[in-house]
Design an enzyme around this catalytic site. Structure first.
Site, PDB file in Angstrom:
ATOM      1  N   LEU A   1     -25.871   8.098 104.949  1.00 51.57           N
ATOM      2  CA  LEU A   1     -27.314   8.019 105.198  1.00 51.57           C
ATOM      3  C   LEU A   1     -27.613   7.511 106.606  1.00 51.57           C
ATOM      4  O   LEU A   1     -27.160   6.441 106.998  1.00 51.57           O
ATOM      5  CB  LEU A   1     -27.959   7.079 104.163  1.00 51.57           C
ATOM      6  CG  LEU A   1     -29.478   6.915 104.300  1.00 51.57           C
ATOM      7  CD1 LEU A   1     -30.205   8.212 104.031  1.00 51.57           C
ATOM      8  CD2 LEU A   1     -29.975   5.800 103.395  1.00 51.57           C
ATOM      9  N   ASP A   2     -28.379   8.286 107.357  1.00 52.68           N
ATOM     10  CA  ASP A   2     -28.771   7.928 108.733  1.00 52.68           C
ATOM     11  C   ASP A   2     -27.553   7.675 109.625  1.00 52.68           C
ATOM     12  O   ASP A   2     -27.653   6.972 110.635  1.00 52.68           O
ATOM     13  CB  ASP A   2     -29.685   6.690 108.750  1.00 52.68           C
ATOM     14  CG  ASP A   2     -30.977   6.927 107.985  1.00 52.68           C
ATOM     15  OD1 ASP A   2     -31.419   8.082 107.933  1.00 52.68           O
ATOM     16  OD2 ASP A   2     -31.517   5.962 107.432  1.00 52.68           O
ATOM     17  N   GLY A   3     -26.417   8.271 109.238  1.00 48.44           N
ATOM     18  CA  GLY A   3     -25.197   8.010 109.986  1.00 48.44           C
ATOM     19  C   GLY A   3     -24.630   9.235 110.708  1.00 48.44           C
ATOM     20  O   GLY A   3     -23.577   9.150 111.337  1.00 48.44           O
TER      21      GLY A   3
END
Lengths: 294, 294, 294, 294
Positions: free
Chosen positions: C237-239
């Site tokens: 996530l968001d990475g």
């Protein structure tokens, strides 16, 4: 979480000769009527001996009825030999957008109005070309195409003034309107005064590239940044008080078309910022320049 | 962790008429000698029919001895009808700094040289005022004060050229030198050619505020941003190819003195960036503008 | 005036193990077929031993027919043990936009598509809410509302995949889609490979404020700038690999609502930049990061 | 030309519970003593019910002698249940700089002090390494190396406090001091209060990359911008109120070393801005955040 919501507020803007005691005088006037100040901004220009002030206070609990605030401030302004304006945070003044063929300025302002980001209404869109009529009408504005050229400028501007009067327009925004307004139009709609009411967006970081085709000239010069300038319109072309400027980097791979594309974004940001500052009554003019209380 | 260290590299810059096959030709020349390219940048200007190229490859394992690379590239340039330059990443060319009274440009460049951020040596600092001598000498540079005015400009510039020759100077940086270089000085030190060697910093975002006192004029105009422009010097005042520009926001509270203060930072950044780009051979001039391969 | 128009171009992107001679090999392959290169960009990551390349050349005069370029490049890629992609500057790939309730990302991308700024078509808009249907349809996209919650995520994503297949979608852009895509969705639509095809916009300058409500948390922390990050979506996530980031200053007068308002502009700019870079084939992924050849 | 020079001014900062009439109360206190206000800034945080104010007025013509202003303001503060501070524009408070091995933060602050850009004196530089002694002494500061490690932290900080007391230090600036200050040091030098007096520069845009090696971690994450954060120091590591932040773009060609190099510039700008804001008394702390009246 946040600083809270002050409810509807009144805003007093005052510009007058500078002298000691003015902050007390203005804040005292608010306090004497039981007002709770939420923002107070001042600027002294000692070179010109001018004092500029913007005070915003909660209407709830204020001792004067809304309609009496302006007249009472009038007396205060006379005592201070100043010019003033009283507005309210729930005002949605009627604004006219002037456009030519390009749609990005128009669409951006209409969208921001619809989202509530710009506290205004847009009852009127005027263009010298017919193509943007459907856009204007989709957002509920009356659209009128007033073709303009050297031969009919006087008649065209007379029609403009008529339309502005009919819709009770308080602010004109030139959102990529590729025509110059004449001094007589300005004298009629925006007579000289502390509070201007025509905003333009120019597609360069003024004073660079005044006049026509700034992106082409920026490309020729090989600049490493391009910009946009939102300013109040005065008789001097691209010479009015600057409200907001922004820039964006460009490089050797950018053609003129890329400058135009990148410029659209920076134009929209500068224009939207300027219109919002105006509507929030956060910009004041003095000595051909602006104080921005944001 | 990172992309690794390629060791010492050779850099070939070439500018020549555009035609198909040039990337292959240049990269093929490197590869034919066993070179491993670490950077290859090209730009085609189709309007002018020009091709610009910068190729950087590892010296380790390259088939030609270091001193033979230039002469060999010469033959290549002749075949392509181009101008070229061969340099090496461990070069530390001798650079002269020209200053007047202000120290921030000088100090900044000397400090960046000392930290290794600017791959150069500074054996010589020339000024038309004596005050910065101690600073220059503290950093190991020879300092010479050459007063200059309308009456002695020719003699002063003759002395400049003598000093530049004595120290084998390859690049002159005008780090807030408040004098204009004459065409004859430029003709002698930097004859017209694809590779310029005089850099100036001007304290405005050119072409705005060319000439004297840009901060005062910026204040008068009421701009919302000020800037700095680093450019190669040509005979046209403030008109040479722009290498780097930067801006910083200003507001109504900023006096001229604040613009000067804020400007110092943006001047230093733009100038340091331009000098570094030049020394890394990442900037190439064509049509009065620059390609920046960074 | 400008650098001229090269006409339709072909673009080869290649990522392969690094070794000497690759620039020659790739440019030689183009030149051997009579191609005139207009852009050539390369990056060597010596830490990972990887070489990334993007070469763009004029189709006019090229010796291979358009449909033979990909298969021929395939053979080249096999020889280099690389992954590749061939595209053309006049491609207008079909893109699906995923949205929730907010309209600014959707409107901005649709408007930029209509102006030609983004070389794509948008045949499909998917949302978990019904409200943006009219907007999508006004721009000629099929709109489908697929409500999603913990209980039906699998079925919803199956429907997503079906729609994507039906419309031949090549790229998915999450334009403020407030749902997380599951690993199985990603495995089906965007299997691990050098060329990603799901882009998201997150409303913070990552890695700050990953996860929910970044503006509220930014306000709480009292930051002086907020930002937006456009990135490829991965299981983390968001990475995923970051394509573009931008920031905007904020101050003590800004409430959470002001951060959200200011953030909309910076989100739109970062997302539009990322989508354009992707469509221009100017972004390549390696080691969880991107090279951007702009 | 400009807004003129107001001469020496007095500055009152006040933080107290919010209630109607405070602007009048504070400006009235100044006016009652014949003061001419040149700047008046206020902020109401309605969430916390706090009012922050900074008033600056001309000392010339003010009815109270300089030394009586503080005591008189004390009475005012008690009436308002507030915390306050009175300072003067010609104050040059003694500041201690803490450094480790890197010189850029130190040099930058010393230069800015010498040019008058930072209204302070630097009588004391403390380091845990000896190398920067000559720099400090060249600028007239006493330099003391206090080596520090886990075994002697208590003794080292006792020595720090002794030195700070000996030199009457009012502000500590950690200019790349690579050690953490303990709660007991903070309790002794900067007890909890509205007015902080230890400033640090952290080399990331907080809250991203708190703690050690932010540039290495930024490189690993592949961010497209890096930044710096100047903040007041509290017991929470990298968690104190943020005063200034700045960012700079980075790209795939930048190695960790380039991030460090580019970061030095942005660190210097953010730190210099924060120290200047503090010394101009333009920053006030509330709820773990700052209001910046610039």
């Amino acid at each position: 979480m946040s600083a809270g919501n002050p409810g509807v507020t009144a805003i007093l803007q005052m510009i007058c000769p500078d002298r000691p005691g003015l902050v007390r005088e203005l804040s005292g006037w608010v306090a004497a009527n039981g007002g709770n100040i939420v923002h107070a901004d001042h600027h002294s220009d000692q070179g010109a001996g001018l004092f500029l002030s913007r005070i915003e206070w909660q209407l709830a609990g204020f001792g004067l009825p809304r309609e009496a605030i302006g007249p009472t401030a009038q007396a205060l302004a006379e005592r201070l030999d100043g010019q003033f304006q009283v507005t309210f945070s729930d005002d949605r003044p009627p604004v006219a957008l002037f456009v030519s063929k390009q749609d990005h300025g128009l669409l951006d302002l209409l969208w921001r109005t619809r989202t509530g980001e710009l506290p205004m209404r847009v009852p009127l869109v005027i263009s010298n070309h017919p193509n943007l009529g459907p856009v204007a009408e989709e957002f509920g504005a009356h659209f009128e195409c007033v073709p303009i050229d050297a031969s009919n400028r006087e008649a065209a501007e007379a029609r403009h003034l008529e339309l502005l009067a009919d819709h009770g327009i308080e602010l004109v925004v030139l959102a990529k309107y590729m025509q110059v307004l004449t001094p007589s139009f300005l004298a009629a709609f925006d007579p000289p005064d502390a509070f201007h009411r025509v905003i333009n967006i120019h597609h360069s970081f003024l004073p660079a590239f005044q006049g026509a085709q700034p992106y082409h000239r920026a490309w020729e010069r090989g600049v490493k940044l391009i910009g946009a300038t939102a300013h109040y319109v005065t008789e001097e072309l691209d010479g009015g008080p600057i409200i907001a400027q922004s820039t964006v980097p460009v490089g050797h791979r950018d053609e003129v078309g890329d400058l135009i594309r990148k410029g659209r974004d920076t134009e929209r940001l500068a224009l939207a910022r300027a219109v919002r500052l105006h509507l929030k009554r956060q910009v004041m003019v003095y000595r051909g320049r602006t104080a921005v209380f944001d």
